[in-house]
Structure formats: structure tokens, C-alpha cells
Write an enzyme that holds these catalytic residues in place. Structure first.
Site, PDB file in Angstrom:
ATOM      1  N   GLY A  45       0.847  -1.196   0.000  1.00 57.17           N
ATOM      2  CA  GLY A  45       0.000   0.000   0.000  1.00 57.17           C
ATOM      3  C   GLY A  45       0.875   1.235   0.000  1.00 57.17           C
ATOM      4  O   GLY A  45       2.034   1.186  -0.420  1.00 57.17           O
ATOM      5  N   SER A  66     -17.066   9.428   1.229  1.00 61.54           N
ATOM      6  CA  SER A  66     -15.968  10.257   1.726  1.00 61.54           C
ATOM      7  C   SER A  66     -16.416  11.343   2.702  1.00 61.54           C
ATOM      8  O   SER A  66     -17.453  11.972   2.547  1.00 61.54           O
ATOM      9  CB  SER A  66     -15.265  10.929   0.557  1.00 61.54           C
ATOM     10  OG  SER A  66     -14.416  11.943   1.037  1.00 61.54           O
ATOM     11  N   GLU A  87      -0.698   2.165   8.643  1.00 62.04           N
ATOM     12  CA  GLU A  87      -1.785   1.781   9.549  1.00 62.04           C
ATOM     13  C   GLU A  87      -1.396   0.610  10.444  1.00 62.04           C
ATOM     14  O   GLU A  87      -1.976   0.415  11.508  1.00 62.04           O
ATOM     15  CB  GLU A  87      -3.051   1.439   8.739  1.00 62.04           C
ATOM     16  CG  GLU A  87      -4.312   1.321   9.596  1.00 62.04           C
ATOM     17  CD  GLU A  87      -5.559   0.978   8.786  1.00 62.04           C
ATOM     18  OE1 GLU A  87      -5.509   1.039   7.549  1.00 62.04           O
ATOM     19  OE2 GLU A  87      -6.589   0.650   9.404  1.00 62.04           O
ATOM     20  N   ARG A  94     -14.457  12.475  13.327  1.00 66.41           N
ATOM     21  CA  ARG A  94     -15.237  11.282  13.005  1.00 66.41           C
ATOM     22  C   ARG A  94     -15.861  10.617  14.225  1.00 66.41           C
ATOM     23  O   ARG A  94     -17.010  10.190  14.182  1.00 66.41           O
ATOM     24  CB  ARG A  94     -14.334  10.283  12.281  1.00 66.41           C
ATOM     25  CG  ARG A  94     -13.933  10.803  10.927  1.00 66.41           C
ATOM     26  CD  ARG A  94     -12.937   9.907  10.242  1.00 66.41           C
ATOM     27  NE  ARG A  94     -12.691  10.428   8.891  1.00 66.41           N
ATOM     28  CZ  ARG A  94     -11.824   9.919   8.045  1.00 66.41           C
ATOM     29  NH1 ARG A  94     -11.099   8.875   8.404  1.00 66.41           N
ATOM     30  NH2 ARG A  94     -11.672  10.438   6.858  1.00 66.41           N
ATOM     31  N   HIS A  96     -16.271   5.175  11.083  1.00 62.14           N
ATOM     32  CA  HIS A  96     -16.438   6.329  10.185  1.00 62.14           C
ATOM     33  C   HIS A  96     -17.919   6.698  10.090  1.00 62.14           C
ATOM     34  O   HIS A  96     -18.751   5.834   9.844  1.00 62.14           O
ATOM     35  CB  HIS A  96     -15.883   5.988   8.809  1.00 62.14           C
ATOM     36  CG  HIS A  96     -15.662   7.186   7.949  1.00 62.14           C
ATOM     37  ND1 HIS A  96     -16.690   7.958   7.491  1.00 62.14           N
ATOM     38  CD2 HIS A  96     -14.526   7.747   7.482  1.00 62.14           C
ATOM     39  CE1 HIS A  96     -16.178   8.954   6.769  1.00 62.14           C
ATOM     40  NE2 HIS A  96     -14.876   8.850   6.748  1.00 62.14           N
ATOM     41  N   ARG A 115      -8.286   9.172  14.464  1.00 58.85           N
ATOM     42  CA  ARG A 115      -7.538   9.761  13.358  1.00 58.85           C
ATOM     43  C   ARG A 115      -8.379  10.817  12.668  1.00 58.85           C
ATOM     44  O   ARG A 115      -9.568  10.621  12.448  1.00 58.85           O
ATOM     45  CB  ARG A 115      -7.155   8.681  12.358  1.00 58.85           C
ATOM     46  CG  ARG A 115      -6.400   9.206  11.166  1.00 58.85           C
ATOM     47  CD  ARG A 115      -5.931   8.085  10.249  1.00 58.85           C
ATOM     48  NE  ARG A 115      -7.035   7.375   9.618  1.00 58.85           N
ATOM     49  CZ  ARG A 115      -7.757   7.848   8.604  1.00 58.85           C
ATOM     50  NH1 ARG A 115      -7.531   9.051   8.130  1.00 58.85           N
ATOM     51  NH2 ARG A 115      -8.725   7.127   8.082  1.00 58.85           N
ATOM     52  N   LEU A 158      -3.434   8.753   4.670  1.00 62.12           N
ATOM     53  CA  LEU A 158      -2.586   8.776   3.480  1.00 62.12           C
ATOM     54  C   LEU A 158      -1.289   9.489   3.820  1.00 62.12           C
ATOM     55  O   LEU A 158      -0.201   9.081   3.419  1.00 62.12           O
ATOM     56  CB  LEU A 158      -3.305   9.485   2.336  1.00 62.12           C
ATOM     57  CG  LEU A 158      -4.650   8.886   1.919  1.00 62.12           C
ATOM     58  CD1 LEU A 158      -5.201   9.612   0.691  1.00 62.12           C
ATOM     59  CD2 LEU A 158      -4.502   7.416   1.602  1.00 62.12           C
TER      60      LEU A 158
END
Lengths: 666, 231, 250
Positions: free
Chosen positions: A42, A284, A453, A337, A266, A463, A469
Site C-alpha cells: 500500500g 468520503s 496503519e 469522526r 467512520h 484519526r 494517506l
């Protein structure tokens, strides 16, 4: 073993520069003599493998997918943060550092987070140089958007496919090194065991998933870039193949697992629709820039909607409860979140949920469409445009911003989000916990590193959006390539590591036995049967809200499930050849053990912080109650044989540069 | 049949360029040919003399000769290159699908270029035997001006229903071949532009149908009017 | 819903395969196509039959791992979706559904519906990158403005997920849409210019070596591409290759 985070002394802003300057160098001639294994491709894995190979190390990279480009970083949608301050809104490295520490509810390390904020700027430069097509404005310069939990626009993006573009950038850097022969790529290979020789990580046993063969690969260091373990919940936004096996094998070999209970739920995912659902799809967070979240203010309206007698568009403005705007006026729909997720759960538990299952809230774009439409009409010089015209213009603007997300939503739900509000509900998305690492990203097994991660280091208990990213690429491009030097500089005389040692022999034997057991088990239930049951236990007891009784029950249930799994799992087919069921069985076995440890960790943390919400520890208004006096530490768990009996090691968190405050977004 | 060299010879793209260039050149040939054919609309002695005069000019004028060699070369190149491409394409999928729904995503003509090309090649061979061979090597009578009497050969051929019918079927096949090929050649040569491509596509599609329509019109005219019987 | 599934079963790369018929009932409209296959596999396992092997991972249409030729079309009858985004509401009870692997010489079958698409990786390795080392000293990201139109087009090309639907759909098994997407992305950006000529020559060369077919501009790939990658990219590759061939020193 005492936990030494090895965060350098000195002024916060100078720590990384100073440390980088002091890491012993490995000469180019010696780098050629050193092998490094990178597991996972990744953002963290690809970027690390490419960078280390550029520096001159011999790199072997492994991924279980058919190509390194398919790692699940590819699915990240919204964006990547960087303290560039291109929008001149007062952003700075310190502010990004502060937001991240605060967003993480003061459960992360100052030194690591500041380093992350520092290198964030290099990431954007690097990616643009690689040809990553970020969104630009009409002047040709980079555009930014806002994400939850912050009051600046520092998120760089490529429509709703930022993760894809960044991963393809890292993949291209990796390809360049593969073409040069500097990286040897092993796709459709899965790490089955970490090999530890004389206390150091010296290789892995990998399974060639196509042939079923077990391969021994040795190296001077092993980098685990294997992502998170959200699939322990069965339903999550993770890919079907995402798993904890590599990290768990390292844990069993002595790497401590840190804060495993810190799970990010999320807030904006497509709600569960049926029993046969295999995964959940994220919408998103960027949608919260323009979407307003609400439920009906009157319970009878919610009931009418659930039974199909009322359409959301027919509910008058004054009968809608925009609960985030009501509860958190300063941040409104852009609260972090964890806060947004809990607020949704609170409303739905109170009976205001709006889909069949009662577990969904609305994310409404009607206001944004009209606002943008009005702006467009003004730009176009339309005098007295009708509502229909304004709406059409606004829909175009929204389509340009979020078109692919809206399309994805419509495909899955068969409902048009331009015409009626989206239905969303929180879902498991990211795991802040992971392998404990020091400032050099090394685990408690010398020579075994964890990046992205897979480690625990930067996000504390929660987070912020667009930071995963950032961390993956920071670790892979700019941190690990330097910090591995500290370990490897002592290894230049070691020479090639043999794969014939008893340690490799024993590791391979253990893997063979495990595999054989599954194949010959003759049980009656499929692997998914057990995985789904594990997911239910985890979601109900170790999910968005936890309590002592439930967690104790969860531990007992998971232990019983594990026994049943080994006694009754049925894996058809052979061990020699492609057998996805067999591979899945191995992964689920490890997830079951991890689930037990997560429950244990959650049980021991008697406070509410970030994604970890203990019902016993909340304020009268239902906000999380953190306990800095007793719990300002990282829980690092040492494996002892039974996950629930793991040894706890505490890394005390010291905050010299920020003041610990109750997080408020009101 | 994999192509293994780089550059303008041998690579897959190069083969396509040659198909496109030769194809487009043959399109211009068709226009010229059609303009010549239009003279057949003029019947009687006057038309006959003019047409034979034209025939004489086309087989003797040096510039035209060069063009005709280019045309022969293009036909051969287009054919050989096309066959090689077709073989390469076939080899790229040794095992086919049990169920395949090609009509869902591509036009019939675009999928049948090799078949249509083969039909056209067969037609060209027959057509050249009928007229080109006779003109160059056959024993044609002379007209009043001393030119070879290609006119009589032509009009009498088209007075037979089966020849006219064969011609019309073949030209229809050519029309389908052109309907895809003529505009697709521009794509192959890298000419694709949001502003100009729609114009190119419309123009080339129109030409792809109009040119064959012209040929068919002449054939139908000759069959209906039977000018050879009236002399 | 009750369905009849006809699925290609093949035990290994060298084995002979065949279509097998599986009746299935109890399929729900809200299931994705792959969830329907999960459901089938669960039944097969209970009956002691080896489950059907197919590639899949993210299940949200971005990783490019899922494939399948469904009722004669790559990724099934939907447009701009991958198989994992295809839902059973697109079918009716009583339907017969043909499920086959992507077919191309360059995509050999591994097992059942799973194929080896590593040829795509090799095409990328032949030049699908910009040669810039990780240093932290690259120029500022905003140092070179890129016209929005070019940036947007580069992005559109870069959204290719490498699933191989273009190859599977193309009657010639051509990989031109795939190769041209990456070539275009870099061709449209200033950062891609220094290596542009070598890139297009090398990537096309690798594509040829892999045994893909040629492009006959049927446009089928563009129609079936789950990301809507435009044929414009193939034209750009054709153009770039032509100029690169003419002007390269080799």
C-alpha cells in the site's frame, strides 16, 4: 522489557532534523550487502520499498493481491493533509501537529506527530514530481478542501480518488525499481510467519498463493506495511482480503500490540442492507463539506419514514434536527469522526433512525445544491432564475465535486442523491492501534519495523480525515528509509542470512502444520460463518460503545468461538494450489485472537477517549470523559499464549508542547 | 504473431499507421475513380468517345501512372498488413467466450473489418479482371478516335443483371468497410480532438456512404438505361 | 430470486475447463454480484463442492481486482461499474447467467474465474513512471502551474484501475486503452515530458511482447471500461508514438 520510545531530546521542532543528522549512515557499498523485506504494497509499503531500493538496499516486496497496485490504500477517497498553507488561512506545521494531537484525543506521541506534520509538505512535492494529478484551480495551482476536526483547508485531493492516485504514484516509483532489478516483487504471496534469529527479525515464511508452496525469504530487516485490522468486525470499509496476519504473527513472536481497541468508526458509510452483505462502502468525509446531516425532529416522522409513509423531502425545515449543527455549533457537520459517529448512534438509539433497520441518518445536499446554483446563476448573469434552473446549475457543481461518489451511492442503493438525501450510518473504517513502534518505527522485535496503519504511532485514539494517506507516505518515503539505518548500520558485517537455519526450519514447519490442520479438519461450517459471528460479537460489544460487562462477555464469547472454529471449520480443496478458502481460514484464525485482545484492551482502559467510548465514562451531556491522570499512556500488549492474558506494558505519554484539554468542538 | 520491434516498422502501432495511411490513400483513389465513372452518365457516341479518351489518358499520363502504382502498392500493403493484423488479433485470444455480446458495445462494421475487407479484395480481383486486365492486356476494339473501347466493355457488363447485382453488393460491403475505416484512420494516426473529431467523423461517415452511393448510382443507371443497346 | 448460473470451472492453468451449471435460489435484489457468488460458494461448501475461485478485494470498484465476463460483457450489463458494484436488481428471477473468466492469451487462467494479469504490471514497469527519487528536496509542488484542463485530463486517464475489462471486451484482446491511459497521464503533465518519447516507445513495445492484440478502433473498450477511460487516450498514444518514432535517435 521497559518501553523506550527513543524520541530524541530537545526542542520539538528540531527533534527530527537532529535525529536524522545523527542516524549512522550505511555506505553505498554496504547497502548492497543488506537485504530488506517489505510486506504489503500500500502507500507505506510501496513508498518504502521504492525509497529503500533507490538508496541502494536489496528489497524484496510482498503482496497478497495480484498486483502491488491493488492494496487497499487505493480505496481512500477524500484527500491527504499537508501543512502547505497555500490557501493562506493560517496553517502551519505546528497547527497540523496540534490538530492531530487534539484530534487523537491526546493519546499519541508528540515527537512522532510533529515529524509527521513536518514531512507532510515534502509528500505533496514528491507526489507532484511523480505525476500525481491532484486537483488544480483555474490558475493551474493546487486546490485544497476542508476535512473534519480542523478549521483550515489543507487537504489536497484528486476528486474522490486521492488514495488511488497516491498509490499509483508510489506504485510507479516501485515499478521503476522493479524494472531496475533493485526490488524483487512477489505478488500473490502472503506472509505466514516472522522468522526471528538470535532475537532479530531475519526473514519470513511466505506462501505462494498460486502454487500453495511455502517459501523462505531471509533479510536483515523486515518492514510490515500490512495495514489495519478493521475486518475483525467482518463488516467494514476494508477490502475483503485486508487482514492482521502479518502483524499478528509478529505479535506472537514478541512484537507488542499497542492500543488495539482504538478503532475508528467512520460516520458516513452506506448503511447495512441485508444479512448477506459482505462489506460496507464509505462515502468520503469530504461530503460533509457540503452535506448537512439530519434526522426528523419528531419521532412520529421517523416512524412514518421507516414504514414508507413519508418521504424525507416532505419534512419541513423546522421539523428537521440538524443534530451536529445543534450540538457543535463551532464545527457543525465537520466535527471529527468519532464525535459524528457517536452522535448518529445516539439519535438512532433514541428512535430517530430513518431506514428499515432504524440505523441510518440523512446526509442532505439540497441546501448546497441551491447555494452553488445561486452562485453559478450570478456568475452566468442570469436574472431572476427559477428554482428549477438554480437547482440544475447547482447539481452540475456538486457533480463536478463529488460525481463519482454520488454515482457509487446510486449504484449500491438505487437511490438518486441529487434528488433525495443520502442515507448514511457509521461503519468500521480504520484502526489507530497496531504494532507498538519506537521513534524509528521499530517494533519490540529488533529488525522488525511497522509502517502506516500497521503501527499505532501517530493518530492516538482517533484519526483525523485525510491523515492516513499522509502517515502512510510519510513513514514510507521520509521516515523509515532513514531510521532503518540505525538498526542496519550495526549489521554491515553480518553477510547474507541463511534460510537453512533451525529457526527457518521451525517456522516453516509451524506453518505447514497449521495449513494441514485446516485441510484435514473435516468440520461442517464455512470460514465466513465464523467470521460473521466474530464480527457480530465485536460490533455489539467492542464497537461504538463499550461497557465492562459487555467486554467481559465478548472475551468469553470469542474464546468459545475460537474453540468452535478449530473444531468445526470446513476448508475444502487441497493445500497445493490456489485455495482462497484456506487462505481465509488462516486470516480469520488470527482475527479471532486479535478480537480477544481488543476486548481485553478496551476493558482495561477505564476512560472514554477518541474512538474508544466506555459508557461508564461519559458526561451528563453524553460527551466522552477522558482520564488523563490515570490513562495518559499507550497500552502495549505482550503475547503470552492467550490473548486475554497478555502482559500490559505502559508507555507514559508526556505532553510538553500542548496543554491537555477536554476536546471541545462546540 | 507478436510484433517485437519498435518504431515505424513491425510494432503494433506501426502496422496500424500503414493500414490507416494506405486506407486513406485508397479513399482518395475512390474519389478519383468515381469522378471518372460519372462520365458514364453521358450516353451515346459522345459519351463513348469522351470516356475512352479519358481511359486512354488514365493509362498513359505519367503522373497518373505513378499514382496507379501507388494504388497497387496500397492495395497490397493494406491487404498484407490487414492479414497480419487479423492473425495477430486472432492469436491474442486462443480460447473464446461461450457467450459474447459484442453488439452491446461496438458497431457491426467495426467488428467485421476483416470480413468486409476480404469481400472487397475479392471484388477488386474480379473488377480488375473485368476492366483493368482487358484494358491493359485484352483485345479491345478501337473507337472512332482510335482509343481502346473501354466504354462498350463497361456498359455491356452492367447491362447484365447478375454483374450489376454483384457489383452493388460488393460496393455495399465496401461502404460498410469505409463507414468504420475512413474515420477510424484518423484515430489511428492520433488525430482526435474534441472540436475537430466530430467534424471529421461526420465528414468521413458521409463520404463513406456517398462514394459507394455514387458507384451504385452509375451501376443502376447503366442497368436501367442499357446505353449499349441504344447504339 | 431463482437463477441458473453457468460458470467456467477450471482446476488449474494447464487443466481443461468447462462450463458447469448451478441452480441457485434465495438471491436478494440488494446483493452485489459478488455477494451472490459468496452466497453460492457458501452453499457449495455445505454440499462439499469446492467453491468457485474468483478475484476480488475492495468491493467498491477501485482496486481493479474483480473481473468476470457476465452474460457476454466484461463486468456484466451495467455501465461504468465493476462486477463488485453490479447488483442483482439488474437481473430477473428465472434468468440464466453466464459467468466466464476474462479471456486473452496474455491473461492465462489460474483457476476457475481467476486470471493472471501480471502482463499489465510489466507494461507499467517498461516506463509507466517518472524518474524522480525520494529526497524531500524536489521543487515546491506549486512551482510549475499545470493548466486545469490538462490536469483534469491527466486525472481522468489516471483513474484506470487496471482491471483488464478493455482487453477482455476487445475482440482483438488489445491492451491499448490500458497502456494509453498511463502514457496519456504523463504526456499531459509537464513532469512527464523529459521521458515522454522513451516511455511511449518502451511501453508499446512491452505491450506487443506480451501478446495482446491490436486496436481496430471498435470502441468497445471505452463502452465497457468501468472508469470511462476515453478513446482520446489511444489517439494520444498513437500520436506520441508516431512523433517519438520519427524523432528518436535510435
Amino acid at each position: 522489557m521497559a518501553l523506550d520510545s527513543k524520541v530524541p531530546e530537545g526542542v520539538l521542532a528540531d527533534k527530527w532534523t537532529k535525529h536524522k543528522g545523527e542516524i549512522p549512515l550505511v555506505s553505498p557499498a554496504n547497502k548492497r550487502l543488506l537485504d530488506i523485506i517489505v510486506v504489503g504494497t500500500g502507500l507505506a509499503g510501496s513508498s518504502a520499498a521504492a525509497s529503500l531500493a533507490e538508496m541502494g538496499y536489496n528489497v524484496k516486496a510482498f503482496c497478497f493481491q495480484d498486483s502491488p497496485r491493488r492494496a487497499h490504500s487505493i480505496a481512500a477517497q477524500g484527500g491527504i493533509n499537508a501543512a502547505k498553507n497555500y490557501q493562506n488561512d493560517g496553517d502551519s506545521v505546528h497547527r497540523l501537529f496540534y490538530d492531530t494531537i487534539k484530534g487523537g484525543d491526546y493519546r499519541s506521541r508528540e515527537g512522532n506527530v510533529h515529524r509527521l506534520a513536518e514531512v507532510s509538505r515534502n509528500i505533496i512535492d514528491q507526489c507532484v514530481a511523480q505525476g500525481v494529478p491532484f486537483a488544480r484551480d483555474y490558475g493551474g495551482l493546487l486546490d485544497n478542501r476542508s476535512f473534519g476536526g480542523v478549521q483550515v483547508s489543507r487537504t489536497f485531493y484528486a476528486k474522490g480518488q486521492t488514495g488511488q492516485q497516491l498509490l499509483l504514484g508510489a506504485y510507479s516509483a516501485l515499478n521503476r525499481q522493479i524494472a531496475k532489478g533493485r526490488v524483487k516483487m512477489y505478488a500473490r504471496h502472503e506472509m505466514q510467519e516472522l522468522v526471528v534469529v538470535d532475537g532479530k527479525a531475519r526473514g519470513i515464511i511466505a506462501k505462494n498463493l498460486v502454487t500453495g508452496e511455502f517459501e523462505r525469504h531471509s533479510a536483515h530487516a523486515v518492514l510490515l506495511c500490512t495495514g489495519g485490522y478493521g475486518n475483525v468486525f467482518f463488516l467494514s470499509t476494508n477490502a475483503m482480503g485486508s487482514n492482521v496476519t502479518a502483524a499478528w504473527k509478529a505479535h506472537r513472536k514478541g512484537a507488542y500490540m499497542a492500543n488495539p481497541c482504538f478503532t475508528q468508526i467512520h460516520p458516513t458509510c452506506i448503511p447495512v442492507s441485508g444479512e448477506n452483505q459482505s462489506k460496507l462502502t464509505l462515502m468520503s468525509e469530504s461530503l460533509r463539506n457540503d452535506g448537512r446531516i439530519w434526522v426528523p425532529a419528531k419521532k412520529e416522522d421517523a416512524e412514518a419514514i421507516r414504514s414508507g409513509k413519508l418521504h424525507p423531502n416532505d419534512i419541513a425545515e423546522e421539523h428537521r434536527d440538524y443534530y451536529l449543527e445543534r450540538r457543535y455549533p463551532a464545527f457543525g457537520n465537520l466535527v471529527p469522526r468519532d464525535v459524528a459517529s457517536r452522535a448518529a448512534k445516539e439519535r438512532c438509539d433514541a428512535g430517530y433512525g430513518i431506514n428499515k433497520t432504524g440505523e441510518a441518518v440523512y446526509l442532505d445536499f439540497a441546501a448546497a445544491i441551491m447555494r452553488y446554483g445561486g452562485e453559478e446563476a450570478h456568475v452566468k448573469g442570469l436574472k431572476n432564475p427559477s428554482d428549477v434552473e438554480v437547482k440544475a446549475l447547482g447539481e452540475k457543481v456538486v457533480e463536478a465535486k463529488y460525481g463519482n461518489l454520488f454515482q457509487m451511492y446510486e449504484k449500491i442503493t438505487a437511490s438518486n442523491p441529487y434528488k433525495e438525501p443520502m442515507m448514511i450510518y457509521p461503519a468500521v473504517h480504520y484502526t489507530m492501534g497496531g504494532l507498538w513502534v519506537d521513534y524509528n518505527l521499530m517494533t519490540t522485535v529488533p529488525g522488525c519495523f511497522a509502517l502506516g496503519e500497521a503501527n499505532f504511532s501517530d493518530h492516538g485514539a482517533n484519526r483525523l480525515g485525510a491523515s492516513a494517506l499522509m502517515q502512510g507516505l510519510a513513514d514510507g518515503y521520509f521516515v523509515a528509509p532513514y531510521t532503518v539505518g540505525e538498526f542496519l548500520s550495526t549489521d554491515i558485517r553480518t553477510g547474507r542470512i541463511s534460510t537453512d537455519s533451525p529457526e527457518f526450519e521451525a517456522a516453516e514447519q509451524a506453518v505447514r502444520e497449521r495449513t494441514e490442520k485446516f485441510i484435514t479438519n473435516n468440520g461442517t461450517k464455512s470460514v465466513d460463518f465464523f467470521h460473521k459471528r466474530l464480527g457480530k460479537i465485536m460490533w455489539n460489544e467492542v464497537g461504538m460503545a463499550r461497557n465492562e460487562e459487555g467486554l467481559k462477555q465478548a472475551i468469553a464469547d470469542i474464546q468459545a468461538l475460537r474453540e468452535e472454529f478449530y473444531a468445526d471449520v470446513r476448508v475444502l480443496g487441497a493445500a497445493n494450489g490456489m485455495n482462497p478458502e484456506l487462505d481465509k481460514a488462516g486470516r480469520v484464525a488470527d482475527l479471532i485472537e486479535l478480537g480477544e485482545l481488543m476486548a481485553k484492551d478496551a476493558l482495561e482502559r477505564n476512560e472514554s477517549c477518541g474512538g474508544h467510548f466506555r459508557e461508564e465514562y461519559q458526561s451528563a451531556e453524553g460527551e466522552a470523559l477522558r482520564d488523563d491522570e490515570n490513562f495518559a499512556f499507550v497500552s502495549a500488549w505482550e503475547f503470552t499464549g492467550i490473548p486475554a492474558e497478555a502482559n500490559l506494558h505502559k508507555e507514559e505519554l508526556t505532553f510538553e508542547n500542548v496543554e491537555l484539554k477536554t476536546r471541545s468542538y462546540k | 504473431m507478436a510484433t517485437t520491434s519498435k518504431g515505424l516498422f513491425g510494432s503494433s502501432l506501426a502496422r496500424k499507421y500503414w493500414m490507416a495511411v494506405s486506407g486513406l490513400f485508397l479513399c482518395t483513389f475512390l474519389v478519383g475513380h468515381l469522378l471518372g465513372n460519372f462520365q458514364l452518365f453521358v450516353s451515346g457516341e459522345e459519351g463513348k468517345l469522351a470516356f475512352n479518351e479519358y481511359g486512354h489518358f488514365m493509362t498513359t499520363f505519367p503522373v497518373v501512372k505513378v499514382l496507379s502504382y501507388l494504388t497497387y502498392f496500397s492495395v497490397v500493403l493494406h491487404t498484407v498488413d490487414g492479414i497480419m493484423l487479423a492473425l495477430q488479433n486472432r492469436a491474442a485470444r486462443p480460447v473464446g467466450y461461450v457467450k459474447e455480446k459484442q453488439s452491446a458495445n461496438a458497431s457491426w462494421a467495426s467488428r467485421k473489418m476483416a470480413l468486409l475487407g476480404t469481400l472487397t479484395l475479392f471484388f477488386i480481383i474480379v473488377h480488375m479482371k473485368s476492366f483493368w486486365y482487358e484494358m491493359h492486356f485484352g483485345a479491345l476494339g478501337l473507337d472512332a478516335n482510335g482509343n481502346k473501347d473501354l466504354w462498350t466493355l463497361t456498359v455491356t457488363a452492367f447491362e447484365q443483371w447478375w454483374y450489376a447485382a454483384f457489383y452493388i453488393v460488393a460496393i455495399t460491403g465496401l461502404a460498410f468497410h469505409l463507414s468504420h475505416g475512413a474515420q477510424s484512420a484518423f484515430q489511428t494516426l492520433g488525430i482526435n480532438h474534441p472540436k475537430y473529431t466530430p467534424i471529421i467523423q461526420k465528414t468521413m461517415t458521409a463520404l463513406a456512404w456517398l462514394i459507394p452511393a455514387g458507384f451504385v448510382a452509375v451501376a443502376v443507371f447503366l442497368y436501367v438505361v442499357q446505353p449499349g443497346q441504344n447504339l | 430470486m431463482d437463477l441458473t448460473l453457468k460458470i467456467w470451472r477450471q482446476n488449474g492453468p494447464q487443466e481443461k475447463g468447462e462450463m458447469k451449471t448451478y441452480p441457485i435460489s434465495g438471491v436478494e435484489q440488494d446483493m452485489s454480484f459478488l455477494e451472490m457468488l459468496d452466497y453460492l460458494n457458501d452453499q457449495l461448501i455445505n454440499e462439499g463442492i469446492e467453491p468457485v475461485v474468483f478475484d476480488h478485494d475492495c468491493r467498491e470498484g477501485i482496486c481493479g481486482m474483480c473481473s468476470l465476463f457476465i452474460n457476454g460483457e466484461a463486468h456484466g450489463p451495467g455501465r461504468k461499474v465493476t462486477t463488485c458494484q453490479l447488483h442483482m436488481r439488474e437481473f430477473k428471477s428465472g434468468d440464466t447467467i453466464y459467468i466466464e473468466p476474462f479471456r486473452a492469451k496474455a491473461f492465462p487462467i489460474i483457476k476457475d474465474l481467476m486470471v493472471d494479469r501480471s502482463a499489465f504490471d510489466r507494461i507499467q514497469r517498461a516506463g509507466g513512471y517518472i524518474s524522480v527519487n525520494t529526497s524531500g528536496n524536489t521543487i515546491d509542488a506549486n512551482a510549475i502551474p499545470v493548466p486545469k484542463e490538462n490536469a483534469d485530463k491527466a486525472f481522468d486517464a489516471a483513474t484506470c484501475i487496471g482491471c483488464g475489462a478493455c482487453v477482455a471486451t476487445c475482440k482483438n484482446s488489445s491492451a491499448m486503452l490500458f497502456a494509453s491511459a498511463k502514457i496519456s497521464q504523463f504526456s499531459l503533465l509537464p513532469q512527464g515530458q523529459p521521458e515522454a518519447k522513451e516511455r511511449v516507445l518502451n511501453m508499446v513495445h512491452q505491450m506487443d511482447l506480451e501478446g495482446f492484440g491490436n486496436c481496430t478502433n471498435t470502441g468497445a473498450c471505452e463502452v465497457e471500461c468501468p472508469k470511462g477511460i476515453s478513446l482520446e487516450n489511444i489517439a494520444r498514444m498513437n500520436r506520441d508514438y508516431l512523433f517519438a518514432s520519427l524523432s528518436s535517435n535510435k
